[in-house]
Motif scaffolding. Sequence first.
Motif, PDB file in Angstrom:
ATOM      1  N   HIS A   5       0.861  -1.181   0.000  1.00 43.67           N
ATOM      2  CA  HIS A   5       0.000   0.000   0.000  1.00 43.67           C
ATOM      3  C   HIS A   5       0.903   1.239   0.000  1.00 43.67           C
ATOM      4  CE1 HIS A   5      -2.631   3.161   1.498  1.00 43.67           C
ATOM      5  NE2 HIS A   5      -3.654   2.420   1.108  1.00 43.67           N
ATOM      6  N   PRO A   6       0.627   2.207  -0.886  1.00 44.75           N
ATOM      7  CA  PRO A   6       1.538   3.361  -0.997  1.00 44.75           C
ATOM      8  C   PRO A   6       1.690   4.163   0.296  1.00 44.75           C
ATOM      9  CG  PRO A   6       0.085   3.267  -2.902  1.00 44.75           C
ATOM     10  CD  PRO A   6      -0.418   2.228  -1.935  1.00 44.75           C
ATOM     11  N   PHE A   7       0.635   4.268   1.102  1.00 47.29           N
ATOM     12  CA  PHE A   7       0.737   5.080   2.324  1.00 47.29           C
ATOM     13  C   PHE A   7       1.228   4.249   3.517  1.00 47.29           C
ATOM     14  CE2 PHE A   7      -2.933   8.005   0.759  1.00 47.29           C
ATOM     15  CZ  PHE A   7      -2.074   8.557  -0.182  1.00 47.29           C
ATOM     16  N   THR A   8       0.522   3.148   3.808  1.00 47.24           N
ATOM     17  CA  THR A   8       0.873   2.370   5.006  1.00 47.24           C
ATOM     18  C   THR A   8       2.106   1.511   4.786  1.00 47.24           C
ATOM     19  OG1 THR A   8      -0.438   0.450   4.379  1.00 47.24           O
ATOM     20  CG2 THR A   8      -1.577   2.193   5.595  1.00 47.24           C
ATOM     21  N   ARG A   9       2.467   1.266   3.508  1.00 50.21           N
ATOM     22  CA  ARG A   9       3.580   0.393   3.107  1.00 50.21           C
ATOM     23  C   ARG A   9       3.338  -1.060   3.504  1.00 50.21           C
ATOM     24  NH1 ARG A   9       5.318   3.251  -0.621  1.00 50.21           N
ATOM     25  NH2 ARG A   9       7.105   1.880  -0.825  1.00 50.21           N
ATOM     26  N   LYS A  10       2.080  -1.401   3.842  1.00 45.13           N
ATOM     27  CA  LYS A  10       1.773  -2.790   4.196  1.00 45.13           C
ATOM     28  C   LYS A  10       1.934  -3.670   2.965  1.00 45.13           C
ATOM     29  CE  LYS A  10      -2.008  -5.683   5.874  1.00 45.13           C
ATOM     30  NZ  LYS A  10      -1.146  -6.698   6.474  1.00 45.13           N
ATOM     31  N   ASN A  11       2.694  -4.758   3.119  1.00 46.66           N
ATOM     32  CA  ASN A  11       2.931  -5.683   2.007  1.00 46.66           C
ATOM     33  C   ASN A  11       1.655  -6.465   1.724  1.00 46.66           C
ATOM     34  OD1 ASN A  11       3.881  -8.070   0.427  1.00 46.66           O
ATOM     35  ND2 ASN A  11       5.879  -7.149   0.819  1.00 46.66           N
ATOM     36  N   LEU A  12       1.275  -6.541   0.446  1.00 48.65           N
ATOM     37  CA  LEU A  12       0.004  -7.190   0.087  1.00 48.65           C
ATOM     38  C   LEU A  12       0.140  -8.706   0.040  1.00 48.65           C
ATOM     39  CD1 LEU A  12      -1.224  -4.607  -2.566  1.00 48.65           C
ATOM     40  CD2 LEU A  12      -1.750  -4.715  -0.130  1.00 48.65           C
ATOM     41  N   GLY A  13       1.383  -9.205   0.072  1.00 49.50           N
ATOM     42  CA  GLY A  13       1.595 -10.626   0.332  1.00 49.50           C
ATOM     43  C   GLY A  13       1.548 -11.576  -0.846  1.00 49.50           C
ATOM     44  N   ASP A  14       1.085 -11.127  -2.029  1.00 48.82           N
ATOM     45  CA  ASP A  14       1.040 -12.073  -3.152  1.00 48.82           C
ATOM     46  C   ASP A  14       1.566 -11.466  -4.463  1.00 48.82           C
ATOM     47  OD1 ASP A  14      -0.970 -10.377  -3.892  1.00 48.82           O
ATOM     48  OD2 ASP A  14      -2.561 -11.891  -3.910  1.00 48.82           O
ATOM     49  N   ASN A  15       2.193 -10.307  -4.345  1.00 51.26           N
ATOM     50  CA  ASN A  15       2.770  -9.580  -5.484  1.00 51.26           C
ATOM     51  C   ASN A  15       1.761  -9.139  -6.544  1.00 51.26           C
ATOM     52  OD1 ASN A  15       5.448  -8.530  -5.798  1.00 51.26           O
ATOM     53  ND2 ASN A  15       5.482  -9.494  -7.802  1.00 51.26           N
ATOM     54  N   THR A  16       0.474  -9.216  -6.249  1.00 55.75           N
ATOM     55  CA  THR A  16      -0.505  -8.612  -7.158  1.00 55.75           C
ATOM     56  C   THR A  16      -0.822  -7.218  -6.634  1.00 55.75           C
ATOM     57  OG1 THR A  16      -2.453  -9.403  -5.991  1.00 55.75           O
ATOM     58  CG2 THR A  16      -1.502 -10.854  -7.682  1.00 55.75           C
ATOM     59  N   PRO A  17      -1.399  -6.343  -7.441  1.00 55.16           N
ATOM     60  CA  PRO A  17      -1.751  -6.559  -8.837  1.00 55.16           C
ATOM     61  C   PRO A  17      -0.538  -6.514  -9.776  1.00 55.16           C
ATOM     62  CG  PRO A  17      -2.238  -4.299  -8.198  1.00 55.16           C
ATOM     63  CD  PRO A  17      -1.782  -5.003  -6.956  1.00 55.16           C
ATOM     64  N   ALA A  18      -0.667  -7.282 -10.881  1.00 54.87           N
ATOM     65  CA  ALA A  18       0.318  -7.171 -11.952  1.00 54.87           C
ATOM     66  C   ALA A  18       0.067  -5.849 -12.680  1.00 54.87           C
ATOM     67  CB  ALA A  18       0.150  -8.335 -12.918  1.00 54.87           C
ATOM     68  N   ILE A  19       1.100  -5.350 -13.349  1.00 53.11           N
ATOM     69  CA  ILE A  19       0.935  -4.169 -14.204  1.00 53.11           C
ATOM     70  C   ILE A  19       0.705  -4.710 -15.609  1.00 53.11           C
ATOM     71  CG2 ILE A  19       2.012  -2.023 -15.000  1.00 53.11           C
ATOM     72  CD1 ILE A  19       1.660  -2.218 -11.898  1.00 53.11           C
ATOM     73  N   ILE A  20      -0.516  -4.563 -16.112  1.00 47.99           N
ATOM     74  CA  ILE A  20      -0.887  -5.235 -17.361  1.00 47.99           C
ATOM     75  C   ILE A  20      -1.012  -4.235 -18.513  1.00 47.99           C
ATOM     76  CG2 ILE A  20      -2.601  -6.742 -18.472  1.00 47.99           C
ATOM     77  CD1 ILE A  20      -3.470  -7.621 -15.651  1.00 47.99           C
ATOM     78  N   HIS A  21      -0.328  -4.540 -19.622  1.00 48.67           N
ATOM     79  CA  HIS A  21      -0.454  -3.737 -20.838  1.00 48.67           C
ATOM     80  C   HIS A  21      -1.053  -4.614 -21.929  1.00 48.67           C
ATOM     81  CE1 HIS A  21       1.874  -0.560 -18.986  1.00 48.67           C
ATOM     82  NE2 HIS A  21       2.858  -1.405 -18.727  1.00 48.67           N
TER      83      HIS A  21
END
Lengths: 279, 186
Positions: free
Chosen positions: A112-128
Amino acid sequence: MREIPVSEITETVARLCIEANIDLGADVEEAFRRMKETEDSPTGKEVLDLLLKNAQIAREERMPICQDTGLAVVFIDVGQDVHFTGGSLEEAIHEGVRQGYEKGYLRKSTCHPFTRKNLGDNTPAIIHTRIVPGDKVRIVVEPKGGGSENMSRVVMLAPAEGIEGIKAYILQRVKESGSNPCPPIVVGVGIGGTFERAAFLAKKATLRPIGTKNPDPELDALEQELLEKINKIGIGPGGLGGRTTALSVHIEMMPCHIASLPLAVNIQCHAGRHKEAIL
Amino acid sequence: MSREIRLETPLTDADVIPLRIGDRVLLSGIIYTARDAAHKRLIDLMDNNQPLPFDIQGAVIYYVGPAPAPPGKPIGSAGPTTSYRMDPFAPRLMAAGLKGMIGKGNRSQEVIEAIQKHKAIYFGAIGGAGALIAKSIVSSEIIAYEDLGPEAIRRLEVRDLPLFVINDTVGGDLYQEGMKRYAQAP
């Protein structure tokens, strides 16, 4: 119309996440060997040797080349005659990232950009996503590390600054990045389009195999000139001083607004990780 | 020609003062991992006069967020992260007794001055050589902030961890000197 179950997308993305992180590209290894011949600094040569050894250990022991296994940037070209079945395409890509990062013992780095809490599964992917003619699907996974991404910039130059302004900005960016982005780097450059398209072009440019020529002769010459100048800055492998600061400069260009000259510099670390599959 | 020096943690003034930029160091003993989020928490503890989760006297902090350990290995890939993000916190830790930092990339003027003032040392590890570096790590144990995931503080036992001296106690800076030595007129 060709039907593709989205489970195939998930499996492919998972496999590409793992392979990109543990199997250094043959073009990169070849570039390390080539640059070692022209490297004057003994420490620089030693660093290039260590990077080759690192790649070998990673491949043999199925360990990631680098602990920063990146945000998963996924480029997907979808043939317009393809129909996906069994669920959402985007969710299938995220699931592929989730599975690949778990199964491959890859580090999860999204937070999370503010809390810096790790989301734990590396999602979301950056999709093009791009829709293209045909009935095939091309997927490229580029795990992008934070160290090199942090050194990247987009700038809206004044049109009067022209090609000299572009060159000066790129050289200054590489110089200021110094040892931070893990040199020897690949410099991805996007010129033209709009603010966000320039950034996309720069990222796309990092995918071109090292050692291949730009099909546009003018851009090819510009790439060669910039590479030569960058390798006179002195940063060297690992930033410890030397001739090998960049392995390659890749430029993508498109038309822009008469009022603008967008320029993006996307720095890629020496591993230049990415893997591709066609379904 | 650069020298190769073996050092054991915890580090003392006698270990650190003779080191010069470009020296190659093989470091053994106990070191601690910490990145941005862990540094912020360490400083918060100091602000509140609380004890730190490890003894900072003579300690060495490695700026790393390792990849998960595959089966049968003590740790996953474990190369350095970029150090400048820890610059706002490092001088306080050096004042409290921190002797060594391991990372990659340039430090701020404040950090370089604090290294001289407190007789500390900044080592560079090779960025992006995480699989190779993991070979020097014998054991790994989370000692604080497990909730931070890869950013938790780990106690690592290392053997012959290969490092370069980047900033020394006399104000030397290998990144600056190395670049100057190999820079050519454009």
